[in-house]
Scaffold this motif. Structure first.
Motif, PDB file in Angstrom:
ATOM      1  N   ILE A  36       0.855  -1.184   0.000  1.00 12.20           N
ATOM      2  CA  ILE A  36       0.000   0.000   0.000  1.00 12.20           C
ATOM      3  C   ILE A  36       0.888   1.229   0.000  1.00 12.20           C
ATOM      4  CG2 ILE A  36      -1.800   1.258   1.240  1.00 12.20           C
ATOM      5  CD1 ILE A  36      -2.605  -1.377   2.561  1.00 12.20           C
ATOM      6  N   GLY A  37       0.622   2.139  -0.930  1.00  5.75           N
ATOM      7  CA  GLY A  37       1.338   3.410  -0.953  1.00  5.75           C
ATOM      8  C   GLY A  37       2.658   3.399  -1.671  1.00  5.75           C
ATOM      9  N   GLU A  38       2.897   2.428  -2.526  1.00  7.88           N
ATOM     10  CA  GLU A  38       4.160   2.383  -3.265  1.00  7.88           C
ATOM     11  C   GLU A  38       4.346   3.593  -4.166  1.00  7.88           C
ATOM     12  OE1 GLU A  38       7.148   0.332  -4.090  1.00  7.88           O
ATOM     13  OE2 GLU A  38       6.730   0.282  -1.970  1.00  7.88           O
ATOM     14  N   ASP A  39       3.232   4.164  -4.635  1.00  4.44           N
ATOM     15  CA  ASP A  39       3.316   5.316  -5.529  1.00  4.44           C
ATOM     16  C   ASP A  39       3.333   6.648  -4.794  1.00  4.44           C
ATOM     17  OD1 ASP A  39       0.747   5.323  -4.596  1.00  4.44           O
ATOM     18  OD2 ASP A  39      -0.238   5.403  -6.554  1.00  4.44           O
ATOM     19  N   GLY A  40       3.348   6.599  -3.462  1.00  6.83           N
ATOM     20  CA  GLY A  40       3.361   7.834  -2.696  1.00  6.83           C
ATOM     21  C   GLY A  40       2.007   8.474  -2.512  1.00  6.83           C
ATOM     22  N   ASN A  41       0.951   7.772  -2.869  1.00  7.21           N
ATOM     23  CA  ASN A  41      -0.412   8.292  -2.728  1.00  7.21           C
ATOM     24  C   ASN A  41      -1.288   7.250  -2.051  1.00  7.21           C
ATOM     25  OD1 ASN A  41      -2.700   9.892  -2.951  1.00  7.21           O
ATOM     26  ND2 ASN A  41      -3.148   9.182  -5.043  1.00  7.21           N
ATOM     27  N   PRO A  42      -1.587   7.432  -0.764  1.00  5.29           N
ATOM     28  CA  PRO A  42      -1.238   8.558   0.107  1.00  5.29           C
ATOM     29  C   PRO A  42       0.233   8.507   0.520  1.00  5.29           C
ATOM     30  CG  PRO A  42      -2.386   6.883   1.374  1.00  5.29           C
ATOM     31  CD  PRO A  42      -2.415   6.420  -0.055  1.00  5.29           C
ATOM     32  N   PRO A  43       0.727   9.607   1.096  1.00  2.00           N
ATOM     33  CA  PRO A  43       2.163   9.692   1.371  1.00  2.00           C
ATOM     34  C   PRO A  43       2.655   8.818   2.519  1.00  2.00           C
ATOM     35  CG  PRO A  43       1.032  11.699   2.056  1.00  2.00           C
ATOM     36  CD  PRO A  43       0.044  10.905   1.277  1.00  2.00           C
ATOM     37  N   ARG A  44       1.770   8.437   3.451  1.00  2.00           N
ATOM     38  CA  ARG A  44       2.229   7.563   4.533  1.00  2.00           C
ATOM     39  C   ARG A  44       1.158   6.540   4.872  1.00  2.00           C
ATOM     40  NH1 ARG A  44       4.451   9.172  10.605  1.00  2.00           N
ATOM     41  NH2 ARG A  44       3.822   7.251  11.648  1.00  2.00           N
ATOM     42  N   ASN A  45       1.610   5.300   5.076  1.00  6.78           N
ATOM     43  CA  ASN A  45       0.730   4.180   5.404  1.00  6.78           C
ATOM     44  C   ASN A  45       1.453   3.343   6.455  1.00  6.78           C
ATOM     45  OD1 ASN A  45      -1.121   4.450   2.756  1.00  6.78           O
ATOM     46  ND2 ASN A  45       1.031   4.678   2.217  1.00  6.78           N
ATOM     47  N   SER A  46       0.865   3.184   7.654  1.00  2.00           N
ATOM     48  CA  SER A  46       1.671   2.639   8.746  1.00  2.00           C
ATOM     49  C   SER A  46       0.791   2.161   9.891  1.00  2.00           C
ATOM     50  CB  SER A  46       2.657   3.714   9.242  1.00  2.00           C
ATOM     51  OG  SER A  46       1.973   4.902   9.591  1.00  2.00           O
ATOM     52  N   GLU A  47       1.420   1.568  10.926  1.00  3.92           N
ATOM     53  CA  GLU A  47       0.840   1.246  12.239  1.00  3.92           C
ATOM     54  C   GLU A  47      -0.520   0.558  12.167  1.00  3.92           C
ATOM     55  OE1 GLU A  47       3.249   5.105  12.850  1.00  3.92           O
ATOM     56  OE2 GLU A  47       1.300   4.845  11.888  1.00  3.92           O
ATOM     57  N   GLY A  48      -0.513  -0.698  11.729  1.00  4.99           N
ATOM     58  CA  GLY A  48      -1.761  -1.428  11.562  1.00  4.99           C
ATOM     59  C   GLY A  48      -1.955  -2.564  12.542  1.00  4.99           C
ATOM     60  N   SER A  49      -3.079  -3.298  12.343  1.00  3.10           N
ATOM     61  CA  SER A  49      -3.407  -4.450  13.173  1.00  3.10           C
ATOM     62  C   SER A  49      -4.385  -5.327  12.411  1.00  3.10           C
ATOM     63  CB  SER A  49      -4.024  -3.989  14.506  1.00  3.10           C
ATOM     64  OG  SER A  49      -4.183  -5.060  15.405  1.00  3.10           O
ATOM     65  N   PHE A  50      -4.336  -6.644  12.688  1.00  7.03           N
ATOM     66  CA  PHE A  50      -5.221  -7.625  12.060  1.00  7.03           C
ATOM     67  C   PHE A  50      -6.288  -8.092  13.043  1.00  7.03           C
ATOM     68  CE2 PHE A  50      -1.051  -8.238  10.035  1.00  7.03           C
ATOM     69  CZ  PHE A  50      -1.363  -8.288   8.678  1.00  7.03           C
ATOM     70  N   ILE A  51      -7.471  -8.463  12.504  1.00 13.74           N
ATOM     71  CA  ILE A  51      -8.476  -9.174  13.292  1.00 13.74           C
ATOM     72  C   ILE A  51      -9.117 -10.235  12.409  1.00 13.74           C
ATOM     73  CG2 ILE A  51     -10.317  -7.503  12.785  1.00 13.74           C
ATOM     74  CD1 ILE A  51      -9.849  -9.417  16.110  1.00 13.74           C
ATOM     75  N   GLN A  52      -9.207 -11.447  12.928  1.00 15.74           N
ATOM     76  CA  GLN A  52      -9.843 -12.545  12.200  1.00 15.74           C
ATOM     77  C   GLN A  52     -11.329 -12.560  12.544  1.00 15.74           C
ATOM     78  OE1 GLN A  52      -7.531 -16.257  12.628  1.00 15.74           O
ATOM     79  NE2 GLN A  52      -5.842 -14.983  13.370  1.00 15.74           N
ATOM     80  N   LEU A  53     -12.164 -12.475  11.525  1.00 14.95           N
ATOM     81  CA  LEU A  53     -13.602 -12.413  11.704  1.00 14.95           C
ATOM     82  C   LEU A  53     -14.206 -13.813  11.680  1.00 14.95           C
ATOM     83  CD1 LEU A  53     -14.277  -9.342   9.368  1.00 14.95           C
ATOM     84  CD2 LEU A  53     -13.844  -9.362  11.842  1.00 14.95           C
TER      85      LEU A  53
END
Length: 371
Positions: A36-53
């Protein structure tokens, strides 16, 4: 990848202290399932978390900064879904939490609670004097969320709760480890005051534990916690001392022993640590930069994984996840899907942090971490 630089760094980065085994080969880089965000759009993508539904899908939510790459740029909490165990992901973001803060909302922690509901924690950042972790609930598997309410009500200031950090103990207590860096009228301090906020009623009310002792005034930041088999809580912290620092609690996070250095070589960068459900061992992911080159000691590379079979006393099966000497890898989220592991982390180039910060999701076999 710059091969000549890599050969030099392999020789100086791989940790060889007595409580660690020799680092192993680079893990399979072909298992990247989403960028996500390899093209710089959006400029920052970070600090995530997973949840199994419960319907078999996986939701991954992360901090999507649309107003710039800095910590205080405007941003929302966005999400992607997988229907096949993390192999493929939806192509468009769904806004999970809109920007309800004066600056942004960021830094996600999901947690499946004992009662079956899902808790979502995130920072609501209004200003440098007002950044507080908030919590929401979902009782319909993340289709809708409750109104937000603050985790911290007894103090005001700039608190940091890292992504993928909140835990629930077997008896039901919730623990949210936080670092306080600023209050109104006081300058921002790099050295955080460390607390664990706890809830014994499934998140309805929260209370502050005692501040972690730090008589030597070490610059400690970004705490995380894990339950040990003996019932103690282990806390780890990022510092500027060249290693991760540790503390332990014997009373479920109410009080802490004096913080002390580990032998986990690290720049001033966060580590991630979780227990592996299938084996019962601990998994550590961090920047293992035991370096002989002073100029590179602060770099957040390489990104390394290790396993502990003795509750963190020693670490074996060192594996390199990312080894680009010009890379910047951190804020890892970890999720175990049976015998497989999902990881998500910032994967930027150090010289382009102001331009773009992409996010990488990887899926690996648990066996790869033990080979």
């Amino acid at each position: 990848m710059k091969q000549s630089k890599l050969l030099v760094l392999v020789g100086v980065f791989l940790l060889s202290l007595g409580s660690f085994s020799k680092a192993q080969a680079l893990l399979n880089t072909s298992e990247i399932v989403l960028q996500i965000g390899e093209d710089g759009n959006p400029p920052r993508n970070s600090e995530g978390s997973f949840i199994q539904l419960k319907d078999g899908r996986i939701l991954f939510a992360y901090s999507k900064f649309e107003g710039g790459s800095g910590d205080h740029a405007s941003g929302v909490i966005a999400g992607r879904y997988s229907e096949d165990g993390g192999n493929t992901w939806t192509g468009k973001d769904e806004v999970i939490i809109s920007n309800e803060g004066g600056m942004n909302v960021m830094s996600v922690s999901f947690l499946r609670l004992i009662d079956g509901s899902i808790a979502l924690f995130y920072a609501r950042k209004n200003s440098l004097d007002d950044c507080i972790p908030y919590m929401r609930f979902s009782t319909d598997e993340a289709k809708t969320w409750s109104d937000p309410f603050p985790v911290i009500t007894d103090k005001k200031g700039y608190f940091v709760l890292n992504n993928d950090r909140v835990i629930q103990l077997p008896g039901g207590r919730l623990l949210a480890p936080v670092s306080l860096h600023k209050t109104a009228g006081v300058d921002f301090r790099m050295r955080g005051s460390i607390f664990c906020y706890y809830s014994d009623d499934n998140g309805k009310t929260w209370h502050s534990g005692m501040e972690m002792p730090n008589k030597n005034r070490v610059v400690v930041q970004e705490p995380g916690v894990v339950l040990l088999e003996n019932g103690k809580i282990l806390m780890w912290l990022r510092t500027d001392r060249g290693v991760q620092y540790l503390s332990k609690s014997e009373d479920q996070g109410l009080t802490w022993e004096e913080v002390y250095p580990s032998d986990i070589a690290s720049p001033r960068a966060p580590a991630s640590l979780k227990r592996i459900p299938e084996t019962g061992d601990l998994m550590l992911i961090w920047n293992n930069n035991k370096s002989l080159v002073k100029e590179t000691a602060a770099y957040r590379t390489p990104l390394t994984a290790a396993i502990s079979k003795d509750e963190g006393k020693s670490w074996t099966h060192l594996k390199v996840l990312e080894d680009d000497p010009d890379g910047f890898f951190c804020y890892t989220a970890i999720s175990f899907i049976g015998s497989e592991v999902l990881l998500a982390y910032m994967a930027a180039e150090r010289e382009k942090l102001k331009e773009k910060i992409p996010l990488v999701l990887r899926k690996l076999s648990l066996d790869e971490f033990y080979d």
